[in-house]
Scaffold this active site. Structure first.
Site, PDB file in Angstrom:
ATOM      1  N   ASN A  10     -58.047 -19.139 -21.738  1.00  0.00           N
ATOM      2  CA  ASN A  10     -57.992 -19.406 -23.173  1.00  0.00           C
ATOM      3  C   ASN A  10     -57.507 -18.134 -23.859  1.00  0.00           C
ATOM      4  OD1 ASN A  10     -58.480 -19.987 -25.857  1.00  0.00           O
ATOM      5  ND2 ASN A  10     -60.718 -20.002 -25.671  1.00  0.00           N
ATOM      6  N   TRP A  11     -56.264 -18.192 -24.332  1.00  0.00           N
ATOM      7  CA  TRP A  11     -55.686 -16.977 -24.943  1.00  0.00           C
ATOM      8  C   TRP A  11     -56.159 -16.758 -26.378  1.00  0.00           C
ATOM      9  CZ3 TRP A  11     -49.828 -17.117 -23.156  1.00  0.00           C
ATOM     10  CH2 TRP A  11     -49.764 -16.735 -21.810  1.00  0.00           C
ATOM     11  N   LYS A  12     -56.838 -17.739 -26.946  1.00  0.00           N
ATOM     12  CA  LYS A  12     -57.292 -17.628 -28.344  1.00  0.00           C
ATOM     13  C   LYS A  12     -56.086 -17.260 -29.222  1.00  0.00           C
ATOM     14  CE  LYS A  12     -61.753 -16.632 -26.447  1.00  0.00           C
ATOM     15  NZ  LYS A  12     -63.087 -16.146 -26.641  1.00  0.00           N
ATOM     16  N   HIS A 100     -64.545 -25.835 -28.658  1.00  0.00           N
ATOM     17  CA  HIS A 100     -64.844 -24.441 -28.300  1.00  0.00           C
ATOM     18  C   HIS A 100     -65.824 -23.844 -29.314  1.00  0.00           C
ATOM     19  CE1 HIS A 100     -64.335 -20.138 -27.692  1.00  0.00           C
ATOM     20  NE2 HIS A 100     -63.988 -20.452 -26.457  1.00  0.00           N
ATOM     21  N   GLU A 102     -65.941 -21.093 -30.776  1.00  0.00           N
ATOM     22  CA  GLU A 102     -65.342 -20.427 -31.951  1.00  0.00           C
ATOM     23  C   GLU A 102     -64.910 -21.450 -32.987  1.00  0.00           C
ATOM     24  OE1 GLU A 102     -62.610 -17.966 -29.766  1.00  0.00           O
ATOM     25  OE2 GLU A 102     -64.324 -16.827 -29.012  1.00  0.00           O
ATOM     26  N   GLU A 181     -70.233 -22.886 -21.754  1.00  0.00           N
ATOM     27  CA  GLU A 181     -69.958 -21.529 -22.221  1.00  0.00           C
ATOM     28  C   GLU A 181     -71.102 -21.068 -23.122  1.00  0.00           C
ATOM     29  OE1 GLU A 181     -65.519 -20.476 -22.141  1.00  0.00           O
ATOM     30  OE2 GLU A 181     -65.849 -21.609 -23.963  1.00  0.00           O
ATOM     31  N   GLY A 187     -67.059 -13.190 -24.863  1.00  0.00           N
ATOM     32  CA  GLY A 187     -66.484 -11.972 -25.426  1.00  0.00           C
ATOM     33  C   GLY A 187     -67.465 -10.820 -25.540  1.00  0.00           C
ATOM     34  N   SER A 227     -67.285 -14.234 -20.481  1.00  0.00           N
ATOM     35  CA  SER A 227     -67.132 -12.929 -19.822  1.00  0.00           C
ATOM     36  C   SER A 227     -66.876 -13.043 -18.312  1.00  0.00           C
ATOM     37  CB  SER A 227     -68.344 -12.032 -20.117  1.00  0.00           C
ATOM     38  OG  SER A 227     -68.433 -11.789 -21.513  1.00  0.00           O
ATOM     39  N   GLY A 249     -60.870 -13.239 -22.491  1.00  0.00           N
ATOM     40  CA  GLY A 249     -60.267 -11.898 -22.454  1.00  0.00           C
ATOM     41  C   GLY A 249     -59.535 -11.578 -21.156  1.00  0.00           C
TER      42      GLY A 249
END
Ligand code: PGA
Length: 265
Positions: A10-12, A100, A102, A181, A187, A227, A249
């Protein structure tokens, strides 16, 4: 049973089209160190402007499919800033990420809206990774299973509706994967221990078994995210109920992500 793994990145809100191409070219080189035939499914979720057919073509050289980070529940209409599943399909995109944390935390995604997105994505023929996970406060209050069960309700409801309405011939449980998650691990560098992740995954599979059925639950693909690094991916994926990883990340570095892909192969 042996389930096919999914290793996803997931590149966000990172990387534009040029950086995406450079990433995949480098990934192809890095993967030369690994086994020729990979059994795991590989997916990257870039920002929508890096989903073009040109980038899909470069990604395919590394056996990677592309997916959207979000998808709406209507095909078109007055929904500024949203993405249409139908339009995504028309440009060759096969996957979408839904719910997700976020999106839940910063953009008002709820269990109900995530359910609507999931229903529509499945109906349109997209494969999905549906994200769930508890916050630290919820874990500390002993609420983890309650929160996961409530989030899973949307998934179970959408799936039941899809199967009842469409009776899909070629649908497999891994086409509607789940990513566990824990929000406190995303993160933060604080990965859940394999025991914590395995316990949550076993709970999720148990819910699927009691609410959908044993056959579906056995084949369901439950990924861990939060992570994940090249150093912990292999050990996490050895746990009996962890069927892959969703990497944030560490999916931005081709050398590290190649190691994670190889660990899942
Ligand atoms: P992280 O993100 O690997 O950077 O923790 C995971 C995710 O948000 O899917």
């Amino acid at each position: 049973m042996m389930r096919i793994k999914i290793v996803a990145g997931n590149w966000k809100m990172n990387f534009g089209p040029a950086e995406a191409c450079t990433f995949f070219e480098s990934l192809v080189e890095q993967l030369k160190a690994g086994p020729k035939a990979a059994s795991a499914e590989r997916v990257i979720f870039p920002v929508a402007y890096a989903l073009s057919s040109e980038i899909q073509w470069v990604a395919a050289k590394a056996n990677v499919k592309l997916g959207a980070q979000n998808v709406h529940w209507a095909d078109s209409g007055a929904f500024t800033g949203e993405l249409s599943a139908k339009a995504l399909k028309s440009i060759g995109v096969e996957w979408a990420l839904i719910g997700h944390s976020e999106r839940r935390q910063f953009f008002g995604e709820t269990n109900e809206s995530a359910k609507q997105r999931l229903e529509h994505a499945l109906k349109t023929g997209l494969r999905v990774i549906f994200c769930i996970g508890e916050t630290l406060a919820e874990r500390e209050a002993g609420q983890t299973e309650k929160v996961l069960a409530a989030q899973l309700e949307s998934y179970i409801h959408a799936l039941a509706k899809f199967v009842a309405e469409k009776q899909p011939q070629d649908f497999l449980p891994r086409h509607a994967a789940i990513a566990y998650e824990p929000v406190w691990a995303i993160g933060t560098g604080k990965t859940a221990t394999t025991e914590q992740a395995q316990a949550a995954h076993a709970f999720i599979r148990g819910e699927l078994k009691s609410k959908i059925g044993g056959h579906f639950a056995e084949q369901a693909c439950i990924l861990y995210g939060g992570s994940v690094t090249p150093d912990n991916a292999a050990i996490l994926m050895k746990a009996p109920d962890i069927d892959g990883v969703l990497v944030g990340g560490a999916s931005l570095k081709p050398d590290g992500f190649a190691k994670i892909l190889i660990a899942g192969a």
